[in-house]
Scaffold this motif. Structure first.
Motif, PDB file in Angstrom:
ATOM      1  N   TYR A  33     -14.878  31.352  30.575  1.00  0.00           N
ATOM      2  CA  TYR A  33     -14.260  30.059  30.841  1.00  0.00           C
ATOM      3  C   TYR A  33     -15.361  29.111  31.272  1.00  0.00           C
ATOM      4  N   GLY A  35     -16.483  25.497  32.650  1.00  0.00           N
ATOM      5  CA  GLY A  35     -16.080  24.286  33.357  1.00  0.00           C
ATOM      6  C   GLY A  35     -17.150  23.234  33.253  1.00  0.00           C
ATOM      7  N   ARG A  50     -13.436  35.930  37.434  1.00  0.00           N
ATOM      8  CA  ARG A  50     -13.976  34.961  38.389  1.00  0.00           C
ATOM      9  C   ARG A  50     -15.394  35.258  38.868  1.00  0.00           C
ATOM     10  N   ASN A  79     -14.704  24.144  39.821  1.00  0.00           N
ATOM     11  CA  ASN A  79     -13.248  23.996  39.920  1.00  0.00           C
ATOM     12  C   ASN A  79     -12.592  23.863  38.553  1.00  0.00           C
ATOM     13  N   ASP A  80     -13.261  23.201  37.623  1.00  0.00           N
ATOM     14  CA  ASP A  80     -12.721  23.069  36.272  1.00  0.00           C
ATOM     15  C   ASP A  80     -12.583  24.444  35.614  1.00  0.00           C
ATOM     16  N   LYS A  83      -9.747  26.467  37.257  1.00  0.00           N
ATOM     17  CA  LYS A  83      -8.433  25.973  36.820  1.00  0.00           C
ATOM     18  C   LYS A  83      -8.090  26.515  35.431  1.00  0.00           C
ATOM     19  N   GLN A  84      -9.093  26.614  34.566  1.00  0.00           N
ATOM     20  CA  GLN A  84      -8.861  27.171  33.231  1.00  0.00           C
ATOM     21  C   GLN A  84      -8.443  28.636  33.314  1.00  0.00           C
ATOM     22  N   ASP A  86      -6.918  30.072  35.849  1.00  0.00           N
ATOM     23  CA  ASP A  86      -5.545  30.088  36.369  1.00  0.00           C
ATOM     24  C   ASP A  86      -4.534  29.730  35.290  1.00  0.00           C
ATOM     25  N   ALA A  87      -4.823  28.700  34.514  1.00  0.00           N
ATOM     26  CA  ALA A  87      -3.892  28.263  33.464  1.00  0.00           C
ATOM     27  C   ALA A  87      -3.728  29.341  32.398  1.00  0.00           C
TER      28      ALA A  87
END
Length: 102
Positions: A33, A35, A50, A79-80, A83-84, A86-87
């Protein structure tokens, strides 16, 4: 209370759902991911579990006289990416466990 056949069918469905969830979790963990801070000043890459894998800085963004801007850009990129994660986790796992936070 439950017929033996119904209980066996329910257990079979639970095992299948568990296998599906484990498969989705493995796919999330294997996904990168990425960001981005505004204007791609900082780009942070995380694994789905993560772990920060890479952190790139655009030319000129590192200024010894302005560390606060660099910190803000790093926070935005991190943070970007989170968030990806999590989504994507909600999308993939939410079909098996609705209303559960991931």
């Amino acid at each position: 209370m439950f017929g033996n056949q119904n209980m066996q069918q329910m257990m079979k469905q639970v095992k299948q759902m568990q296998a599906n969830v484990e498969s989705e979790q493995a796919q999330i963990a294997d996904t990168d991911y990425v960001g981005h801070a505004p204007a791609d000043a900082v780009v942070a890459t995380f694994t789905g579990d993560r772990i920060l894998k890479d952190l790139q800085f655009a030319e000129g963004v590192v200024d010894a006289d302005d560390p606060d801007t660099l910190a803000d850009m790093m926070i935005a990129a991190v943070n970007d990416a989170l968030k990806q994660i999590d989504a994507d986790s909600s999308k993939r796992l939410g079909q098996y466990m609705p209303n559960m936070p991931f």
